[in-house]
Write a protein that holds these residues in place. Structure first.
Motif, PDB file in Angstrom:
ATOM      1  N   TRP A 120      -7.565 -10.822 -73.767  1.00  0.00           N
ATOM      2  CA  TRP A 120      -6.197 -11.319 -73.866  1.00  0.00           C
ATOM      3  C   TRP A 120      -5.418 -11.029 -72.580  1.00  0.00           C
ATOM      4  N   GLY A 121      -6.053 -11.240 -71.460  1.00  0.00           N
ATOM      5  CA  GLY A 121      -5.376 -11.077 -70.174  1.00  0.00           C
ATOM      6  C   GLY A 121      -5.786  -9.845 -69.413  1.00  0.00           C
ATOM      7  N   PHE A 122      -6.342  -8.857 -70.115  1.00  0.00           N
ATOM      8  CA  PHE A 122      -6.695  -7.584 -69.476  1.00  0.00           C
ATOM      9  C   PHE A 122      -8.075  -7.146 -69.959  1.00  0.00           C
ATOM     10  N   ASP A 123      -8.926  -6.808 -69.010  1.00  0.00           N
ATOM     11  CA  ASP A 123     -10.271  -6.321 -69.334  1.00  0.00           C
ATOM     12  C   ASP A 123     -10.256  -4.803 -69.189  1.00  0.00           C
ATOM     13  N   PHE A 124     -10.005  -4.110 -70.283  1.00  0.00           N
ATOM     14  CA  PHE A 124      -9.816  -2.658 -70.223  1.00  0.00           C
ATOM     15  C   PHE A 124     -11.111  -1.920 -69.882  1.00  0.00           C
ATOM     16  N   ASP A 125     -12.254  -2.479 -70.264  1.00  0.00           N
ATOM     17  CA  ASP A 125     -13.526  -1.859 -69.884  1.00  0.00           C
ATOM     18  C   ASP A 125     -13.704  -1.908 -68.369  1.00  0.00           C
ATOM     19  N   GLU A 126     -13.368  -3.040 -67.776  1.00  0.00           N
ATOM     20  CA  GLU A 126     -13.478  -3.185 -66.326  1.00  0.00           C
ATOM     21  C   GLU A 126     -12.489  -2.273 -65.607  1.00  0.00           C
ATOM     22  N   ILE A 127     -11.304  -2.113 -66.171  1.00  0.00           N
ATOM     23  CA  ILE A 127     -10.301  -1.227 -65.578  1.00  0.00           C
ATOM     24  C   ILE A 127     -10.800   0.213 -65.566  1.00  0.00           C
ATOM     25  N   GLN A 128     -11.397   0.664 -66.674  1.00  0.00           N
ATOM     26  CA  GLN A 128     -11.930   2.027 -66.740  1.00  0.00           C
ATOM     27  C   GLN A 128     -13.063   2.232 -65.740  1.00  0.00           C
ATOM     28  N   ASP A 129     -13.944   1.227 -65.620  1.00  0.00           N
ATOM     29  CA  ASP A 129     -15.048   1.327 -64.655  1.00  0.00           C
ATOM     30  C   ASP A 129     -14.515   1.404 -63.233  1.00  0.00           C
ATOM     31  N   ALA A 130     -13.488   0.603 -62.940  1.00  0.00           N
ATOM     32  CA  ALA A 130     -12.915   0.600 -61.591  1.00  0.00           C
ATOM     33  C   ALA A 130     -12.262   1.942 -61.273  1.00  0.00           C
ATOM     34  N   THR A 145      -8.066  -9.543 -63.836  1.00  0.00           N
ATOM     35  CA  THR A 145      -8.678 -10.698 -64.478  1.00  0.00           C
ATOM     36  C   THR A 145      -8.164 -11.978 -63.829  1.00  0.00           C
ATOM     37  N   ILE A 146      -8.778 -13.096 -64.180  1.00  0.00           N
ATOM     38  CA  ILE A 146      -8.293 -14.392 -63.694  1.00  0.00           C
ATOM     39  C   ILE A 146      -6.853 -14.607 -64.151  1.00  0.00           C
ATOM     40  N   SER A 147      -6.527 -14.204 -65.364  1.00  0.00           N
ATOM     41  CA  SER A 147      -5.160 -14.353 -65.875  1.00  0.00           C
ATOM     42  C   SER A 147      -4.173 -13.566 -65.023  1.00  0.00           C
ATOM     43  N   GLN A 148      -4.527 -12.342 -64.666  1.00  0.00           N
ATOM     44  CA  GLN A 148      -3.650 -11.530 -63.820  1.00  0.00           C
ATOM     45  C   GLN A 148      -3.489 -12.136 -62.436  1.00  0.00           C
ATOM     46  N   GLN A 149      -4.561 -12.680 -61.890  1.00  0.00           N
ATOM     47  CA  GLN A 149      -4.470 -13.296 -60.570  1.00  0.00           C
ATOM     48  C   GLN A 149      -3.582 -14.525 -60.592  1.00  0.00           C
ATOM     49  N   VAL A 150      -3.666 -15.307 -61.665  1.00  0.00           N
ATOM     50  CA  VAL A 150      -2.792 -16.476 -61.796  1.00  0.00           C
ATOM     51  C   VAL A 150      -1.337 -16.041 -61.907  1.00  0.00           C
ATOM     52  N   ALA A 151      -1.063 -15.030 -62.730  1.00  0.00           N
ATOM     53  CA  ALA A 151       0.300 -14.530 -62.886  1.00  0.00           C
ATOM     54  C   ALA A 151       0.861 -14.065 -61.549  1.00  0.00           C
ATOM     55  N   ARG A 160       2.096  -4.678 -52.908  1.00  0.00           N
ATOM     56  CA  ARG A 160       1.777  -3.678 -53.923  1.00  0.00           C
ATOM     57  C   ARG A 160       3.007  -2.827 -54.214  1.00  0.00           C
ATOM     58  N   SER A 161       3.366  -2.752 -55.469  1.00  0.00           N
ATOM     59  CA  SER A 161       4.447  -1.873 -55.908  1.00  0.00           C
ATOM     60  C   SER A 161       4.379  -1.784 -57.433  1.00  0.00           C
ATOM     61  N   TYR A 162       4.993  -0.741 -57.968  1.00  0.00           N
ATOM     62  CA  TYR A 162       5.003  -0.598 -59.425  1.00  0.00           C
ATOM     63  C   TYR A 162       5.813  -1.715 -60.085  1.00  0.00           C
ATOM     64  N   LEU A 163       6.879  -2.162 -59.405  1.00  0.00           N
ATOM     65  CA  LEU A 163       7.690  -3.247 -59.954  1.00  0.00           C
ATOM     66  C   LEU A 163       6.861  -4.522 -60.060  1.00  0.00           C
ATOM     67  N   ARG A 164       6.152  -4.870 -58.972  1.00  0.00           N
ATOM     68  CA  ARG A 164       5.354  -6.095 -58.984  1.00  0.00           C
ATOM     69  C   ARG A 164       4.236  -6.010 -60.017  1.00  0.00           C
ATOM     70  N   LYS A 165       3.618  -4.832 -60.147  1.00  0.00           N
ATOM     71  CA  LYS A 165       2.555  -4.661 -61.130  1.00  0.00           C
ATOM     72  C   LYS A 165       3.096  -4.792 -62.550  1.00  0.00           C
ATOM     73  N   GLY A 166       4.278  -4.240 -62.778  1.00  0.00           N
ATOM     74  CA  GLY A 166       4.877  -4.378 -64.100  1.00  0.00           C
ATOM     75  C   GLY A 166       5.191  -5.827 -64.433  1.00  0.00           C
ATOM     76  N   LEU A 167       5.712  -6.574 -63.459  1.00  0.00           N
ATOM     77  CA  LEU A 167       5.988  -7.994 -63.675  1.00  0.00           C
ATOM     78  C   LEU A 167       4.699  -8.788 -63.857  1.00  0.00           C
ATOM     79  N   GLU A 168       3.650  -8.375 -63.171  1.00  0.00           N
ATOM     80  CA  GLU A 168       2.354  -9.040 -63.332  1.00  0.00           C
ATOM     81  C   GLU A 168       1.871  -8.900 -64.773  1.00  0.00           C
ATOM     82  N   VAL A 169       2.007  -7.720 -65.342  1.00  0.00           N
ATOM     83  CA  VAL A 169       1.619  -7.504 -66.738  1.00  0.00           C
ATOM     84  C   VAL A 169       2.454  -8.401 -67.656  1.00  0.00           C
TER      85      VAL A 169
END
Length: 266
Positions: A120-130, A145-151, A160-169
């Motif tokens: 659903w937009g986030f691959d949590f297994d991949e995040i943990q591996d990374a 994910t592809i969804s995050q890259q599109v967003a 890179r910033s916490y604000l941009r990452k929060g908006l990406e989510v």
């Protein structure tokens, strides 16, 4: 003889008086009532947050149906070229999903986000591996994910910033909810940077292969996907040994996933 009235002990003079109701709860905002400017700021911020939400929601709904003709990254690349006195022409050609070879769609999924049809937009297994790998790596590995890259590409600025990452989510959640998988993949195939000033698989196919993306072969599609991590460093037209090796690996993954059937139920 008059009988004395009984005294209502519950209303004796020693009982605390009940203050009249003022229309406001005595427990809410005493400091705000003492500072009118603070109340004004709270109201302004609330209105701005609500307005921002409505605008972003309308923006996402609108782009569910309209072609995404320009992105912040496209503008950034064009300005860089102008600043360096270079040719600033953008190569892009919006193409509907049904007119793009499904080999191209499968190639980017196999390369960038194999769990795309399921998450659903986030691959949590991949995040943990990374996160685990990045403890040992000098260069951190991403897990977008592809969804995050599109967003990120469609709605946000580069950086890179916490604000941009929060908006990406936030935008990732919205497009997953409103667009659906096929539309997200369609937009990705049209806005992903595939070469210098080149965006989308149609522009890359015509510029580097001389034909439409509808007729892309598996190897051609895999090579486009192979350069996606850094299309300004890796070349489709003049592939390095690394790009050729990665192309073969992506082709193998495409077969492993079962071919185009893997994307039938988006």
């Amino acid at each position: 003889m008059n009988t004395p009235r009984p005294v209502n002990r519950l209303r004796s003079s020693t009982s605390p008086s009940i203050p009249p109701r003022s229309g406001r709860s005595p427990h809410v905002g005493p400091s705000i009532r003492q500072r009118p400017w603070l109340e004004w700021v709270v109201r302004l911020v609330t209105k701005l947050v609500l307005l921002s939400f409505l605008i972003s929601l309308g923006w996402v709904i609108l782009l569910k149906y309209l072609p995404v003709s320009v992105t912040p990254l496209m503008i950034s690349r064009k300005l860089e070229a102008i600043g360096e006195n270079q040719n600033s022409q953008l190569y892009k050609d919006w193409t509907p999903y049904e007119d793009i070879s499904k080999e191209a769609a499968l190639a980017v999924v196999a390369s960038e986000d194999q769990a795309f049809p399921k998450h659903w937009g986030f691959d949590f297994d991949e995040i943990q591996d990374a996160l685990k790998e990045n403890q040992r790596r000098k260069r951190p590995r991403g897990a977008s994910t592809i969804s995050q890259q599109v967003a990120k590409n469609v709605f946000l600025w580069n950086g890179r910033s916490y604000l941009r990452k929060g908006l990406e989510v936030y935008f990732t959640f919205l497009i997953e909810l409103i667009w659906g998988k096929e539309r997200i993949l369609e937009v990705y195939l049209n806005v992903a940077e595939t070469g210098p000033l080149t965006f989308g698989v149609e522009a890359a196919s015509r510029r580097y292969y001389g034909h439409s993306s509808r007729t892309l072969t598996r190897t051609e599609a895999a090579r486009i996907a192979a350069v996606l991590p850094n299309p300004r460093l890796f070349s489709i037209k003049k592939p390095s040994a690394y790009t050729q090796k990665r192309t073969r690996q992506i082709s193998q993954q495409m077969r492993y996933l079962g071919g185009q059937r893997y994307l039938e139920n988006l």
